[in-house]
Design an enzyme around this catalytic site. Sequence first.
Site, PDB file in Angstrom:
ATOM      1  N   ASP A 130       0.806  -1.062   0.118  1.00  0.00           N
ATOM      2  CA  ASP A 130       0.061  -0.040   0.111  1.00  0.00           C
ATOM      3  C   ASP A 130       0.847   1.289  -0.013  1.00  0.00           C
ATOM      4  OD1 ASP A 130      -2.110   1.288   0.041  1.00  0.00           O
ATOM      5  OD2 ASP A 130      -2.398   1.335   1.950  1.00  0.00           O
ATOM      6  N   PHE A 132       1.383   5.810  -0.331  1.00  0.00           N
ATOM      7  CA  PHE A 132       0.751   7.016   0.413  1.00  0.00           C
ATOM      8  C   PHE A 132       1.092   8.147  -0.491  1.00  0.00           C
ATOM      9  CE2 PHE A 132       2.319   9.208   4.380  1.00  0.00           C
ATOM     10  CZ  PHE A 132       1.208   9.568   5.060  1.00  0.00           C
ATOM     11  N   HIS A 137      -3.859  13.681   1.678  1.00  0.00           N
ATOM     12  CA  HIS A 137      -3.821  12.867   2.563  1.00  0.00           C
ATOM     13  C   HIS A 137      -2.830  12.968   3.484  1.00  0.00           C
ATOM     14  CE1 HIS A 137      -5.303   9.231   4.697  1.00  0.00           C
ATOM     15  NE2 HIS A 137      -4.040   8.489   4.210  1.00  0.00           N
ATOM     16  N   ARG A 146       1.225  13.731  13.781  1.00  0.00           N
ATOM     17  CA  ARG A 146       2.354  14.237  14.128  1.00  0.00           C
ATOM     18  C   ARG A 146       2.566  15.763  14.370  1.00  0.00           C
ATOM     19  NH1 ARG A 146       2.879   9.870  11.007  1.00  0.00           N
ATOM     20  NH2 ARG A 146       2.365  11.097   8.940  1.00  0.00           N
ATOM     21  N   GLU A 203     -10.635   3.716   4.163  1.00  0.00           N
ATOM     22  CA  GLU A 203      -9.765   4.292   3.235  1.00  0.00           C
ATOM     23  C   GLU A 203      -9.953   4.363   1.756  1.00  0.00           C
ATOM     24  OE1 GLU A 203      -5.569   5.305   5.777  1.00  0.00           O
ATOM     25  OE2 GLU A 203      -5.242   3.643   4.476  1.00  0.00           O
ATOM     26  N   GLU A 205      -9.434   3.854  -1.889  1.00  0.00           N
ATOM     27  CA  GLU A 205      -8.161   3.804  -2.629  1.00  0.00           C
ATOM     28  C   GLU A 205      -8.578   3.196  -3.867  1.00  0.00           C
ATOM     29  OE1 GLU A 205      -4.685   2.344  -0.895  1.00  0.00           O
ATOM     30  OE2 GLU A 205      -5.187   2.850   1.329  1.00  0.00           O
ATOM     31  N   ASP A 237      -8.863   0.299   2.290  1.00  0.00           N
ATOM     32  CA  ASP A 237      -7.844  -0.349   3.182  1.00  0.00           C
ATOM     33  C   ASP A 237      -8.293   0.032   4.766  1.00  0.00           C
ATOM     34  OD1 ASP A 237      -5.484  -0.886   4.700  1.00  0.00           O
ATOM     35  OD2 ASP A 237      -4.595   1.073   4.056  1.00  0.00           O
ATOM     36  N   ARG A 241      -7.701   3.420  13.512  1.00  0.00           N
ATOM     37  CA  ARG A 241      -6.855   4.451  13.824  1.00  0.00           C
ATOM     38  C   ARG A 241      -6.240   4.418  15.238  1.00  0.00           C
ATOM     39  NH1 ARG A 241      -5.722   5.669   8.834  1.00  0.00           N
ATOM     40  NH2 ARG A 241      -7.361   6.291   7.536  1.00  0.00           N
ATOM     41  N   GLN A 244      -3.577   1.703  15.072  1.00  0.00           N
ATOM     42  CA  GLN A 244      -2.485   2.554  14.530  1.00  0.00           C
ATOM     43  C   GLN A 244      -1.726   3.358  14.828  1.00  0.00           C
ATOM     44  OE1 GLN A 244      -4.179   4.147  10.883  1.00  0.00           O
ATOM     45  NE2 GLN A 244      -2.101   4.969   9.999  1.00  0.00           N
ATOM     46  N   TYR A 248       2.453   2.188  15.470  1.00  0.00           N
ATOM     47  CA  TYR A 248       3.211   2.112  14.178  1.00  0.00           C
ATOM     48  C   TYR A 248       4.629   2.863  14.358  1.00  0.00           C
ATOM     49  CZ  TYR A 248       2.913   7.497  13.247  1.00  0.00           C
ATOM     50  OH  TYR A 248       3.176   8.637  13.407  1.00  0.00           O
ATOM     51  N   LYS A 257      -4.502  -2.447  10.371  1.00  0.00           N
ATOM     52  CA  LYS A 257      -4.571  -2.280   9.085  1.00  0.00           C
ATOM     53  C   LYS A 257      -4.949  -3.825   8.291  1.00  0.00           C
ATOM     54  CE  LYS A 257      -3.323   2.013   7.700  1.00  0.00           C
ATOM     55  NZ  LYS A 257      -4.193   3.053   6.745  1.00  0.00           N
ATOM     56  N   THR A 261      -9.200  -5.853   4.042  1.00  0.00           N
ATOM     57  CA  THR A 261      -8.732  -4.968   2.842  1.00  0.00           C
ATOM     58  C   THR A 261      -9.787  -5.310   1.881  1.00  0.00           C
ATOM     59  OG1 THR A 261      -6.434  -4.718   3.491  1.00  0.00           O
ATOM     60  CG2 THR A 261      -7.278  -3.825   1.525  1.00  0.00           C
ATOM     61  N   THR A 354      -4.439   6.323   0.033  1.00  0.00           N
ATOM     62  CA  THR A 354      -5.661   6.962   0.285  1.00  0.00           C
ATOM     63  C   THR A 354      -5.756   8.256  -0.642  1.00  0.00           C
ATOM     64  OG1 THR A 354      -5.922   6.441   2.539  1.00  0.00           O
ATOM     65  CG2 THR A 354      -7.400   8.247   2.008  1.00  0.00           C
ATOM     66  N   GLU A 368      -9.661  12.048   8.502  1.00  0.00           N
ATOM     67  CA  GLU A 368      -9.502  13.443   7.902  1.00  0.00           C
ATOM     68  C   GLU A 368     -10.934  14.229   7.998  1.00  0.00           C
ATOM     69  OE1 GLU A 368      -7.276  13.729   4.027  1.00  0.00           O
ATOM     70  OE2 GLU A 368      -7.142  11.645   4.287  1.00  0.00           O
TER      71      GLU A 368
HETATM   72  O1  LIG Z   1       0.488   9.275   8.304  1.00  0.00           O
HETATM   73  C1  LIG Z   1       0.476   7.989   8.936  1.00  0.00           C
HETATM   74  O2  LIG Z   1       1.173   7.792   9.739  1.00  0.00           O
HETATM   75  C2  LIG Z   1      -0.354   7.189   8.351  1.00  0.00           C
HETATM   76  C3  LIG Z   1      -1.218   7.307   7.413  1.00  0.00           C
HETATM   77  C4  LIG Z   1      -2.038   5.988   6.811  1.00  0.00           C
HETATM   78  O3  LIG Z   1      -2.800   5.406   7.505  1.00  0.00           O
HETATM   79  C5  LIG Z   1      -2.092   6.180   5.295  1.00  0.00           C
HETATM   80  C6  LIG Z   1      -1.864   4.751   4.751  1.00  0.00           C
HETATM   81  O4  LIG Z   1      -2.393   3.801   4.884  1.00  0.00           O
HETATM   82  C7  LIG Z   1      -1.244   4.975   3.408  1.00  0.00           C
HETATM   83  C8  LIG Z   1      -2.514   5.600   2.540  1.00  0.00           C
HETATM   84  O5  LIG Z   1      -3.512   5.069   2.334  1.00  0.00           O
HETATM   85  O6  LIG Z   1      -2.202   6.543   1.911  1.00  0.00           O
HETATM   86 CA   LIG Z   2      -3.992   2.948   3.103  1.00  0.00          CA
HETATM   87 MG   LIG Z   3      -5.744  -2.835   5.516  1.00  0.00          MG
END
Ligand SMILES: O=C(O)/C=C/C(=O)CC(=O)CC(=O)O
Ligand SMILES: [Ca+2]
Ligand SMILES: [Mg+2]
Length: 420
Positions: A130, A132, A137, A146, A203, A205, A237, A241, A244, A248, A257, A261, A354, A368
């Site tokens: 996957d 990003f 996004h 963050r 998500e 996608e 996806d 949250r 995650q 992560y 995750k 899916t 996403t 979001e």
């Molecule tokens: O910014 C992050 O820490 C995490 C972001 C996501 O969960 C996004 C991810 O799975 C990738 C995406 O779908 O763009």
């Molecule tokens: Ca994703």
């Molecule tokens: Mg998933």
Amino acid sequence: MALKSFIEVHPDSHFPIQNLPYGVFKPQPGSSPRPGVAIGDYVLDLSEIASAALFNGPLLNNSDCFHQPNLNKFVSLGRPAWKEARATLQKLLSATEPTLRDNATLREKSLVPMSRVELLLPVQIGDYTDFFSSLHHTKNCGLIFRGPQNPVLENWYHLPVAYHGRASSVVISGTDIVRPRGQAHPTPGSPPYFGPSRKLDFELEMATIVGPGNDLGKPVDINNAADHIFGVVLMNDWSARDIQAWEYIPLGPFLGKNFGTTISPWIVTLEALEPFACEAPKQDPPPLPYLTEKVSKNYDVSLEVHIKPAEHEKPSVVTRSNLKHLYWTLTQQLAHHTINGCNLRPGDLLGTGTISGPEQESRGCLLELTWNGQNTLSLNGVDRKFLEDGDEVTFTGYCKGDGYTIGFGKCSGRIIPSAP
Ligand SMILES: O=C(O)/C=C/C(=O)CC(=O)CC(=O)O
Ligand SMILES: [Ca+2]
Ligand SMILES: [Mg+2]
């Protein structure tokens, strides 16, 4: 004049003769899975068409690729074989061609009403990655997870960031999703708790289905990357949250995750999407040479997300976005994936990431849309911050042509309660 089929196809149907997406289906509950293409409200059984010796071009006339329980063999054959199959099928289904149109026995055997069939995963997925790749996004997630210091990290503009997902839990549209349980840590300084996720999300996608793979140690050149892409599906996806956010750092998504899916059943080919190709966003700074393409393109695919709470008859639209917003292209993603020598295999699934657009109404997930639950979304009178048990989430995607629609059908799943 536009190409027309002898099969009546409504102008709003996702499956006119210009589309012909590939899937795998069972015509009856007891029958074996086989490849098919969608045409209007029917599925054309490709195993029957092959048995009738109608794939009579030089590349497919002796092939058993349509006598398989998945499309892996067909997608591995590459673009010349895909073009031959598409030409054969467009001719066979056209209004002016008598071979199938006037053969009642063959029509009876090979055209199955879509409402009667069971659709299965179209390919056996060996590996799932996957990306990003939406800047909108990425910015929003950075701000939420963050903080405002540095929402988009420096590497993001130089390479398509990704994580390895889990292929075993990729399911076909219509499969229920069990709310995952896991650890979360909502209050800094206090210990984590364990339980059903309180922040379950979708998500929005799309995903590339890889055609021919590459040998281990032999990267795919960026300008040949499109030849390794058979087509595209819709993908959800599902993301917990709360799980995650706690797990992560530093290795990325894991149990937040990989509990499910969902993909849509019909693979829309790059050939069918070609009339909807558009220029990709300008990349600044310019990418390194191995990611610089002669032609950098996206596809203009309108995307919608609908949520139907259990107590509602009708779904509510929660977002409208478009594949054209993606910063890193499908071909850049694929070439980057192989640049270290990593081998892709036929049927591998590469999620786009996403697909959020620039507006608030085009954000591609609830994280979001509700800003991590700080705001509330109203679905026709019912409030949501994250998904509740019984919610059904449905994605659709389509390209509007002149008098026809190239569509992706639906990608949907319903949340069911976690185990006690
Ligand atoms: O910014 C992050 O820490 C995490 C972001 C996501 O969960 C996004 C991810 O799975 C990738 C995406 O779908 O763009
Ligand atoms: Ca994703
Ligand atoms: Mg998933």
